[in-house]
Design an enzyme around this catalytic site. Structure first.
Site, PDB file in Angstrom:
ATOM      1  N   THR B 125       0.851  -1.179   0.000  1.00 21.20           N
ATOM      2  CA  THR B 125       0.000   0.000   0.000  1.00 21.20           C
ATOM      3  C   THR B 125       0.881   1.221   0.000  1.00 21.20           C
ATOM      4  O   THR B 125       1.693   1.403   0.896  1.00 21.20           O
ATOM      5  CB  THR B 125      -0.950   0.074   1.213  1.00 21.20           C
ATOM      6  OG1 THR B 125      -1.149   1.460   1.522  1.00 21.20           O
ATOM      7  CG2 THR B 125      -0.379  -0.572   2.436  1.00 21.20           C
ATOM      8  N   ASP B 127       0.005   4.062   0.511  1.00 30.56           N
ATOM      9  CA  ASP B 127      -0.452   4.984   1.553  1.00 30.56           C
ATOM     10  C   ASP B 127       0.073   4.627   2.938  1.00 30.56           C
ATOM     11  O   ASP B 127      -0.131   5.378   3.884  1.00 30.56           O
ATOM     12  CB  ASP B 127      -1.994   4.993   1.604  1.00 30.56           C
ATOM     13  CG  ASP B 127      -2.600   5.661   0.389  1.00 30.56           C
ATOM     14  OD1 ASP B 127      -1.870   6.369  -0.326  1.00 30.56           O
ATOM     15  OD2 ASP B 127      -3.805   5.472   0.158  1.00 30.56           O
ATOM     16  N   ARG B 162       2.931  34.036  -3.049  1.00 34.85           N
ATOM     17  CA  ARG B 162       1.638  33.368  -3.102  1.00 34.85           C
ATOM     18  C   ARG B 162       1.660  32.087  -2.277  1.00 34.85           C
ATOM     19  O   ARG B 162       2.724  31.559  -1.942  1.00 34.85           O
ATOM     20  CB  ARG B 162       1.252  33.051  -4.552  1.00 34.85           C
ATOM     21  CG  ARG B 162       2.224  32.153  -5.281  1.00 34.85           C
ATOM     22  CD  ARG B 162       1.608  31.556  -6.563  1.00 34.85           C
ATOM     23  NE  ARG B 162       1.446  32.536  -7.622  1.00 34.85           N
ATOM     24  CZ  ARG B 162       1.943  32.376  -8.867  1.00 34.85           C
ATOM     25  NH1 ARG B 162       2.647  31.292  -9.184  1.00 34.85           N
ATOM     26  NH2 ARG B 162       1.744  33.285  -9.796  1.00 34.85           N
ATOM     27  N   ARG B 171      -6.180   8.667   0.797  1.00 28.21           N
ATOM     28  CA  ARG B 171      -7.635   8.798   0.865  1.00 28.21           C
ATOM     29  C   ARG B 171      -8.139   8.664   2.302  1.00 28.21           C
ATOM     30  O   ARG B 171      -9.008   9.425   2.731  1.00 28.21           O
ATOM     31  CB  ARG B 171      -8.288   7.714  -0.003  1.00 28.21           C
ATOM     32  CG  ARG B 171      -9.088   8.265  -1.151  1.00 28.21           C
ATOM     33  CD  ARG B 171      -9.666   7.153  -1.998  1.00 28.21           C
ATOM     34  NE  ARG B 171      -8.950   7.039  -3.264  1.00 28.21           N
ATOM     35  CZ  ARG B 171      -9.163   7.854  -4.292  1.00 28.21           C
ATOM     36  NH1 ARG B 171     -10.024   8.840  -4.232  1.00 28.21           N
ATOM     37  NH2 ARG B 171      -8.476   7.696  -5.413  1.00 28.21           N
ATOM     38  N   GLU B 221      -5.383  13.895  -0.307  1.00 25.46           N
ATOM     39  CA  GLU B 221      -6.576  13.949  -1.156  1.00 25.46           C
ATOM     40  C   GLU B 221      -7.863  13.675  -0.376  1.00 25.46           C
ATOM     41  O   GLU B 221      -8.927  14.147  -0.738  1.00 25.46           O
ATOM     42  CB  GLU B 221      -6.462  12.971  -2.327  1.00 25.46           C
ATOM     43  CG  GLU B 221      -6.291  11.534  -1.869  1.00 25.46           C
ATOM     44  CD  GLU B 221      -6.044  10.543  -2.996  1.00 25.46           C
ATOM     45  OE1 GLU B 221      -6.572  10.724  -4.101  1.00 25.46           O
ATOM     46  OE2 GLU B 221      -5.307   9.557  -2.747  1.00 25.46           O
ATOM     47  N   ARG B 265      -2.262  28.938  -5.437  1.00 22.04           N
ATOM     48  CA  ARG B 265      -2.268  28.009  -6.559  1.00 22.04           C
ATOM     49  C   ARG B 265      -2.264  26.582  -6.025  1.00 22.04           C
ATOM     50  O   ARG B 265      -1.655  26.313  -4.984  1.00 22.04           O
ATOM     51  CB  ARG B 265      -0.997  28.170  -7.408  1.00 22.04           C
ATOM     52  CG  ARG B 265      -0.903  29.469  -8.156  1.00 22.04           C
ATOM     53  CD  ARG B 265      -1.824  29.473  -9.371  1.00 22.04           C
ATOM     54  NE  ARG B 265      -1.679  30.713 -10.132  1.00 22.04           N
ATOM     55  CZ  ARG B 265      -2.340  31.828  -9.858  1.00 22.04           C
ATOM     56  NH1 ARG B 265      -3.196  31.878  -8.855  1.00 22.04           N
ATOM     57  NH2 ARG B 265      -2.162  32.903 -10.613  1.00 22.04           N
ATOM     58  N   HIS B 271      -0.625  10.701 -10.140  1.00 24.53           N
ATOM     59  CA  HIS B 271       0.001   9.409 -10.393  1.00 24.53           C
ATOM     60  C   HIS B 271       1.516   9.428 -10.416  1.00 24.53           C
ATOM     61  O   HIS B 271       2.127   8.363 -10.353  1.00 24.53           O
ATOM     62  CB  HIS B 271      -0.534   8.828 -11.704  1.00 24.53           C
ATOM     63  CG  HIS B 271      -1.930   8.310 -11.580  1.00 24.53           C
ATOM     64  ND1 HIS B 271      -3.017   9.143 -11.578  1.00 24.53           N
ATOM     65  CD2 HIS B 271      -2.414   7.065 -11.398  1.00 24.53           C
ATOM     66  CE1 HIS B 271      -4.124   8.437 -11.439  1.00 24.53           C
ATOM     67  NE2 HIS B 271      -3.781   7.177 -11.322  1.00 24.53           N
ATOM     68  N   ILE B 272       2.152  10.599 -10.540  1.00 23.52           N
ATOM     69  CA  ILE B 272       3.625  10.553 -10.530  1.00 23.52           C
ATOM     70  C   ILE B 272       4.146  10.043  -9.194  1.00 23.52           C
ATOM     71  O   ILE B 272       5.282   9.599  -9.098  1.00 23.52           O
ATOM     72  CB  ILE B 272       4.305  11.909 -10.858  1.00 23.52           C
ATOM     73  CG1 ILE B 272       3.848  13.043  -9.936  1.00 23.52           C
ATOM     74  CG2 ILE B 272       4.090  12.294 -12.304  1.00 23.52           C
ATOM     75  CD1 ILE B 272       4.727  14.288 -10.054  1.00 23.52           C
ATOM     76  N   ARG B 274       3.191   7.355  -7.751  1.00 24.76           N
ATOM     77  CA  ARG B 274       3.169   5.895  -7.642  1.00 24.76           C
ATOM     78  C   ARG B 274       3.888   5.190  -8.787  1.00 24.76           C
ATOM     79  O   ARG B 274       3.923   3.954  -8.808  1.00 24.76           O
ATOM     80  CB  ARG B 274       1.757   5.370  -7.479  1.00 24.76           C
ATOM     81  CG  ARG B 274       0.845   5.519  -8.656  1.00 24.76           C
ATOM     82  CD  ARG B 274      -0.564   5.050  -8.291  1.00 24.76           C
ATOM     83  NE  ARG B 274      -0.543   3.917  -7.404  1.00 24.76           N
ATOM     84  CZ  ARG B 274      -1.373   3.728  -6.364  1.00 24.76           C
ATOM     85  NH1 ARG B 274      -2.306   4.595  -6.114  1.00 24.76           N
ATOM     86  NH2 ARG B 274      -1.274   2.673  -5.618  1.00 24.76           N
TER      87      ARG B 274
END
Lengths: 341, 341, 341, 341
Positions: B125, B127, B162, B171, B221, B265, B271-272, B274
């Site tokens: 995983t 994560d 900024r 997740r 995310e 911003r 995906h980069i 993983r």
């Protein structure tokens, strides 16, 4: 509370991350003030100091080296070293000291603590050879740099059908060789813990050549041949009497070329393994070490060193921590041997 | 013995290193034969196989992804899935299965084991949210990629005065956000474990701007605002009715810009994180997992999964391993909070 | 048309990108067939071939080295070398040859062309010392690797208040030293074009130390002291008679340490500069060289070499291209001197 | 002479290298003094200055962004902007101005020069779309970052048999897409210069899937479909009315998934392409631009801009330099098309 900070011994990616974490947490959470000592134990010995506050530690997290400078100065090289340090700290109004360093630096810290100095230690060894902690910062960076080099050398070895010997750091322990060799897909890994048999090395090399690929040998700088007499003056000079020996890497490449009759080249990675920006792993570990070191100071838990156990930061007595070196166990070496040849 | 190997779920740097270690050790030490199953559980369900031997695993150690392919196929989506797999394995003469995957893949493996299938698991995983192991491979790579991105974004944030919001994976658990945020020197880190207060976030941002530097916000995310109703349709559309919402990163940047009146911003790493070559840490961990998984097969220790505890590889029951998710504990989050603002 | 391809001389990042572009365009656009010759001129001399088609070139774009292998075999080492090559090509039905290599490989190609062989050249020199082209692929990769190493070494130099000498490639031309020294912020750059004065070097070093920073010296492997007699046997051995000389880098570090009385260390980058994945610049340049080389074959423009001029790929006669080496002009060196000290 | 320096427009790796070279050479060779203007044209408009000397530029060579700050402030947004700048420079005793920036910044510089201001320009555009120079710094860094991302995404695409769409910078010119697509081995490259046909894109994708590999599409942010009406509101919302459109990358992934029936994912690289440490190429180019800009000031060659032609740095009139954008010529795009599918 006013806390002195020093970094001793060889530089190591992550030192600045420790310093930053110490200063940021000490200032914000405990209201501490900080004073930087320059160049390891030279700082408190000679009153060589620099300002150390939140402004000084801005932007240093990703930077290699140490903003405090380092040295191998041994406070006990002179009889009154310990006394001078205590006097200087008293004069400067420094209530506690955080010493970041390896075996030598922490050994001196342990002695100073036994003489009454309020000190907390943070372990630092790029070689990962301190027994009291699972890992030390700097090690992961060194292993990644060595692995990237090995990745690059595979293609050059194969294009020229030659052996490439990569000499990595590790005078007394082979951790960098073991991890970078495993990660880089080395065909032989040689460590200081286990004197190597040159004939066996050459057999692995021949086996690899038979597979149509070319061998990569990773050797720790402290590795030695089982037949130590093999490293003779004759090996060191070629037939024209020209010098050919740098270290074990060059000796090994020469010996392999001579025995196998196929080209071999040595690459000595040297100081690029210990400079530059730390990996994320080392930044996180160094940061956590710094946070927990300033907690130990807050708790007046003197004579302790922070250490990693699993995913936790714990405290261990400085004296115990520097008692013995952590070498590569036989079982870990055996894991790697599966890939030899 | 003839052993099947499959990889399921999202891809992860280090999968190929596991496969290589399994095949190299099984072949050389135990004399096993191997069969590759394609695309996770689809392979044994549909008899989708590929040859898997020492030749097939040459050169794959540094490569991201998985040579076996992957999918999210659930063998229990149809009633007879378990039976079909057992039948297919019997027909192919496969004596044991090594399943490499995350919660879903290993959950299916646990169920198949409870129905009599000789299976061993390897946790995967990116994560890092599996409770039974200190770390999983792929996580260190993801954290390094995110950290490098944050390093880059600091200078762009400061040149333009900024805020930059960096959305990273995670997740249900905030490990990647926590580690990359700590390593990258983020000024706020937001994780799924702890709903965030937008006003507090904006306070940290204003505090940072007062220091003459510019804020970096790292957000997982799966992070959500404490006031969930704040994410309204109005936020999603600008005054022209144009779409403005991608995910939480974009929403946060928009909300910060609106509240602080200063440019913000969002960058969504996606995906980069993983793909691509694993770090040395992940290659070593994945290799060790592979070596120990094939040992477990040799020991016929079915229904077990390999796991990292400290520096050791241990075995834990599959059923237990997938029982609950490992989230970021409050104490670890508190470490990072020292650097907020 | 059936086209042979070979790669000769030292390996260089981008060789595989050339091969891939040649094969992809030749196959798709011109309907050519290809044959790979192994290990430079050894291939056509000894009929050492390998299949070379779209399948063989899949996935090789980012890989260092050359799938064809390389060697320094000189076809004219034996009297009948040229004739044997022509006979072998005829026998194999090869209508044209694309030779990718440096001065030696292209020199042989020019001679073979003058004897009637239909050959087209692609220049390759990691040292960037071929006069007929603005840049060659591999150079940018080498410069980046050297620059990253210098970046890393700055922090280690400063933490220890020592000089670090970085030896980079460049036997006859100092391009890698010049570019990596400029990019890495070196305090002295020494190239083969201009014998250096050791006293002047030490003055720059002392000047740098006065600024509170530590000096980095970048030296090309082919650089020599103006007083060549200074490199004596005495320098090569220390007071115990131990070997101390590796190359110019080590000699320089020893000499600087002796003269300045401050620690100096040498790092020899060696083969890591020429292995591994090419930079984007080198991949694009190598790809464009390959595309234009196969165009030249299609045009039967024999005896030509592709070259970069500004942003255009042009053709130049092979004979002219290898006529003289491109060294660093005085004006370019003077640009760098602004930063010395 | 007292010289003002400013940086305008979007940040770009290499800006600090220009500033450092200007200050180092101006101070050492010409005895100039320097004054930094903050945030582009805002600096001279509002007398926002900072000290700028050799001390301020130490260590900034490898750092991204700009120590001077940047903005998009247009001096001619108010009627008296030009006059205010001239007044302010006179008051501050500034004799000349070096303006580092893109089309807008240099356009204002050209206008100010036409009104009598002694100004020299340095071109900056990460998109490489300024006609008067072969390359601009920052471009090579952006291309390398995009290429590394594409390298990583190949393995994830293949493991999941899905299309990955990578959106890179380039609003009006496709240089970053072209170079990173070529270097990364993309299967389709879409640029603003040439509206794309979605059916053709899907054909390339299907062709790639037939080869057992998975497609990577590189798309410049400014690319548009030939059938512009295809980007309808319907495409922007999914069947639940949820938002699905970020930019062209996301739209393309959605459209490809819909048409091919196979998974497609978008990755938007965004600001990571323009932040962080410059590549060696960009550091050398930026340094040379800086050195030559201060030479132009010394020569009082006002109204000129430095530019790269082949390997030389030349001067071109500012007015001419900003006259038209440099787009990707059809011949260069055709080179890349060989690899489509």
């Amino acid at each position: 509370m006013r806390i002195g900070v020093l970094t001793g011994g060889g530089d190591c990616p992550g030192l600045n991350a420790v310093i930053r974490a110490v200063v940021r947490k000490g200032t914000k959470v405990y209201g501490n003030e900080f004073l930087g000592f320059r160049d390891g134990w030279r700082g408190p010995l000679e009153n060589a100091t620099m300002p150390l506050g939140v402004e000084q530690v801005r932007g240093i997290l990703p930077r290699g080296g140490t903003i405090l400078g380092s040295s191998r100065t041994n406070p006990y090289a002179t009889d009154d070293g310990g006394q001078r340090i205590r006097d200087n700290l008293a004069e400067l109004g420094v209530d506690a000291l955080i010493a970041i360093g390896g075996e030598d630096t922490l050994g001196a810290a342990a002695k100073l603590h036994s003489e009454g100095l309020p000190v907390v230690g943070v372990p630092k060894t790029i070689d990962n050879d301190l027994g009291a902690t699972d890992y030390t910062f700097g090690f992961d960076t060194a292993v990644n740099i060595a692995t990237e080099a090995i990745d690059r050398l595979h293609t050059t070895a194969e294009s020229h059908h030659r052996t490439v010997v990569v000499e990595v750091m590790g005078r007394h322990a082979g951790w960098i060789a073991l991890h970078s060799g495993l990660a880089g897909g080395a065909n032989v890994i040689l460590t200081p813990e286990r004197p190597f048999d040159l004939d066996q090395v050459c057999e692995y090399i021949e086996e690899r050549f038979r597979s149509q690929y070319s061998p990569i040998v990773v050797v720790a700088e402290g590795a030695v041949p089982a037949q130590a007499h093999e490293v003779t003056q004759t090996d060191r000079l070629d037939s024209f009497g020209h010098v050919r020996l740098g270290g074990i890497g060059q000796w090994l490449a020469d010996s392999i070329e001579q025995r196998t009759g196929k080209e071999a080249r040595a690459v000595v990675l040297g100081h690029i393994q210990r400079g530059g920006t730390p990996t994320a792993y080392d930044r996180v570990l160094a940061t956590r070490f710094g946070l927990h070191a300033v907690d130990a100071v807050h708790d007046k838990d003197w004579g302790q060193m922070v250490a990693l156990r699993g995913t936790d930061i714990v405290r261990v007595p400085l004296a115990e921590a520097t008692a013995k070196i952590k070498t590569v166990p036989a079982a870990r070496y055996a894991e790697a041997e599966v890939f030899f040849g």
